[in-house]
Each structure stands twice: as structure tokens, then as C-alpha cells.
Design a protein around this motif. Structure first.
Motif, PDB file in Angstrom:
ATOM      1  N   TRP A  27       0.831  -1.194   0.000  1.00  0.00           N
ATOM      2  CA  TRP A  27       0.000   0.000   0.000  1.00  0.00           C
ATOM      3  C   TRP A  27       0.868   1.247   0.000  1.00  0.00           C
ATOM      4  CZ3 TRP A  27      -0.901   2.680   4.903  1.00  0.00           C
ATOM      5  CH2 TRP A  27      -0.113   2.161   5.923  1.00  0.00           C
ATOM      6  N   ALA A  28       0.310   2.391  -0.301  1.00  0.00           N
ATOM      7  CA  ALA A  28       1.075   3.591  -0.603  1.00  0.00           C
ATOM      8  C   ALA A  28       1.142   4.600   0.545  1.00  0.00           C
ATOM      9  CB  ALA A  28       0.483   4.251  -1.838  1.00  0.00           C
ATOM     10  N   PHE A  29       1.087   4.143   1.791  1.00  0.00           N
ATOM     11  CA  PHE A  29       1.145   5.096   2.900  1.00  0.00           C
ATOM     12  C   PHE A  29       2.460   5.868   2.907  1.00  0.00           C
ATOM     13  CE2 PHE A  29       2.256   6.370   7.206  1.00  0.00           C
ATOM     14  CZ  PHE A  29       1.160   7.145   7.519  1.00  0.00           C
ATOM     15  N   TYR A  30       3.565   5.190   2.652  1.00  0.00           N
ATOM     16  CA  TYR A  30       4.866   5.855   2.642  1.00  0.00           C
ATOM     17  C   TYR A  30       4.887   6.967   1.597  1.00  0.00           C
ATOM     18  CZ  TYR A  30       9.839   6.741   2.139  1.00  0.00           C
ATOM     19  OH  TYR A  30      11.063   7.364   2.057  1.00  0.00           O
ATOM     20  N   GLN A  31       4.370   6.670   0.413  1.00  0.00           N
ATOM     21  CA  GLN A  31       4.344   7.663  -0.659  1.00  0.00           C
ATOM     22  C   GLN A  31       3.451   8.838  -0.276  1.00  0.00           C
ATOM     23  OE1 GLN A  31       2.867   6.253  -4.417  1.00  0.00           O
ATOM     24  NE2 GLN A  31       3.902   7.879  -5.551  1.00  0.00           N
ATOM     25  N   LEU A  32       2.294   8.559   0.306  1.00  0.00           N
ATOM     26  CA  LEU A  32       1.403   9.619   0.761  1.00  0.00           C
ATOM     27  C   LEU A  32       2.103  10.504   1.794  1.00  0.00           C
ATOM     28  CD1 LEU A  32      -1.380  11.020   1.042  1.00  0.00           C
ATOM     29  CD2 LEU A  32      -1.912   9.309   2.787  1.00  0.00           C
ATOM     30  N   ALA A  33       2.795   9.884   2.744  1.00  0.00           N
ATOM     31  CA  ALA A  33       3.502  10.639   3.775  1.00  0.00           C
ATOM     32  C   ALA A  33       4.590  11.516   3.156  1.00  0.00           C
ATOM     33  CB  ALA A  33       4.105   9.687   4.797  1.00  0.00           C
ATOM     34  N   GLN A  34       5.301  10.990   2.160  1.00  0.00           N
ATOM     35  CA  GLN A  34       6.344  11.775   1.499  1.00  0.00           C
ATOM     36  C   GLN A  34       5.749  12.983   0.772  1.00  0.00           C
ATOM     37  OE1 GLN A  34       9.812  11.140   1.754  1.00  0.00           O
ATOM     38  NE2 GLN A  34       8.855   9.968   3.385  1.00  0.00           N
ATOM     39  N   PHE A  35       4.644  12.796   0.082  1.00  0.00           N
ATOM     40  CA  PHE A  35       3.972  13.905  -0.592  1.00  0.00           C
ATOM     41  C   PHE A  35       3.509  14.947   0.415  1.00  0.00           C
ATOM     42  CE2 PHE A  35       2.512  11.041  -4.331  1.00  0.00           C
ATOM     43  CZ  PHE A  35       3.726  11.255  -4.981  1.00  0.00           C
ATOM     44  N   LEU A  36       2.911  14.481   1.509  1.00  0.00           N
ATOM     45  CA  LEU A  36       2.420  15.403   2.532  1.00  0.00           C
ATOM     46  C   LEU A  36       3.567  16.192   3.158  1.00  0.00           C
ATOM     47  CD1 LEU A  36      -0.035  16.486   3.982  1.00  0.00           C
ATOM     48  CD2 LEU A  36       0.201  14.643   5.632  1.00  0.00           C
ATOM     49  N   GLU A  37       4.684  15.529   3.443  1.00  0.00           N
ATOM     50  CA  GLU A  37       5.845  16.236   3.999  1.00  0.00           C
ATOM     51  C   GLU A  37       6.347  17.295   3.026  1.00  0.00           C
ATOM     52  OE1 GLU A  37       8.996  13.747   5.449  1.00  0.00           O
ATOM     53  OE2 GLU A  37       7.608  12.560   6.671  1.00  0.00           O
ATOM     54  N   TYR A  38       6.407  16.963   1.763  1.00  0.00           N
ATOM     55  CA  TYR A  38       6.872  17.887   0.728  1.00  0.00           C
ATOM     56  C   TYR A  38       5.959  19.121   0.664  1.00  0.00           C
ATOM     57  CZ  TYR A  38       7.568  19.670  -4.021  1.00  0.00           C
ATOM     58  OH  TYR A  38       7.769  20.473  -5.106  1.00  0.00           O
ATOM     59  N   LYS A  39       4.670  18.886   0.590  1.00  0.00           N
ATOM     60  CA  LYS A  39       3.709  19.994   0.504  1.00  0.00           C
ATOM     61  C   LYS A  39       3.677  20.813   1.794  1.00  0.00           C
ATOM     62  CE  LYS A  39       2.046  19.274  -3.610  1.00  0.00           C
ATOM     63  NZ  LYS A  39       2.173  20.255  -4.681  1.00  0.00           N
ATOM     64  N   ALA A  40       3.762  20.137   2.936  1.00  0.00           N
ATOM     65  CA  ALA A  40       3.749  20.835   4.220  1.00  0.00           C
ATOM     66  C   ALA A  40       4.959  21.755   4.336  1.00  0.00           C
ATOM     67  CB  ALA A  40       3.724  19.834   5.368  1.00  0.00           C
ATOM     68  N   GLU A  41       6.116  21.257   3.927  1.00  0.00           N
ATOM     69  CA  GLU A  41       7.329  22.072   3.996  1.00  0.00           C
ATOM     70  C   GLU A  41       7.199  23.313   3.115  1.00  0.00           C
ATOM     71  OE1 GLU A  41      12.052  21.739   2.902  1.00  0.00           O
ATOM     72  OE2 GLU A  41      10.959  19.904   3.420  1.00  0.00           O
ATOM     73  N   ALA A  42       6.599  23.166   1.948  1.00  0.00           N
ATOM     74  CA  ALA A  42       6.400  24.301   1.043  1.00  0.00           C
ATOM     75  C   ALA A  42       5.499  25.364   1.667  1.00  0.00           C
ATOM     76  CB  ALA A  42       5.814  23.814  -0.282  1.00  0.00           C
TER      77      ALA A  42
END
Length: 114
Positions: A27-42
Motif C-alpha cells: 500500500w502507498a502510505f509511505y508515498q502519501l507521507a512523502q507527498f504530505l511532507e513535501y507539501k507541508a514544507e512548502a
């Protein structure tokens, strides 16, 4: 700030075979977390990972923890009578855990000169 469950050790081995294990663990939880971290940092926000233990069994209103409180997708606290969708109850618990972590999050203090 965003609160997520720390699911780094979620991978499981099941006796139903390799195909089942592969499907269960891909499942893609890791990928979702990476996207969220990227967007949150922005946006200047942070992502905090909290301990997921008992998040679906704990009452988000009174804090009572019982396995019998959750029945499928419905949550009914045996202690205070609180009723809500089980996933929403778990999400509230994760959010509350994130808020309690705020005191441990480092904050950049601005340099203000007068």
C-alpha cells in the motif's frame, strides 16, 4: 501541523501465502507521507508521526480504552456512551496525540530588533 500514525513497522507476514502478503504490504502510505511532507514544507508546516497504539480503541471524548468499544466501522464508548464513526474517532485521537507533541516540537523564534 499534520499528525500521522507512525506506521514504520506495519508490515506483517500472514500464512495465506506470498501473493496475499505482497498485496497486503504494497500500500502507498509511505508515498502519501512523502507527498504530505513535501507539501507541508512548502507551506511552512510540519508533519508529526505519533504512536498508533490504541488509536482505534480509545474514546476521543473520555479516553476509555476497550477493544469492545469498536465494532467494525462504528464506535460506541462503553464508559461515556459517545458514538461516532470508528475511523473518525481514531483520526481525532491521532490529532490529539499530535497536539500533545507540540511541546516537543522545535520552533524557530524570529529575531526582532527594536
Amino acid at each position: 501541523m499534520f499528525s500521522l500514525e507512525d506506521l514504520t513497522s506495519i508490515r506483517v507476514q500472514n500464512r495465506k501465502g506470498k501473493d496475499f502478503n505482497r498485496k497486503l504490504n504494497s500500500w502507498a502510505f509511505y508515498q502519501l507521507a512523502q507527498f504530505l511532507e513535501y507539501k507541508a514544507e512548502a507551506l511552512g508546516k510540519r508533519v508529526i508521526y505519533v504512536d498508533p497504539r490504541f488509536s482505534s480503541q480509545k474514546c476521543s471524548k473520555c479516553g476509555d480504552i476497550r477493544k469492545s468499544n469498536r465494532n467494525g466501522s462504528s464506535y460506541h464508548c462503553r464508559d461515556c456512551g459517545f458514538q461516532i464513526h470508528a475511523d473518525l474517532n481514531a483520526a481525532l485521537n491521532i490529532a490529539q496525540a499530535g497536539i500533545s507533541c507540540l511541546s516537543r516540537v522545535s520552533v524557530n523564534n524570529p529575531n526582532v530588533t527594536t
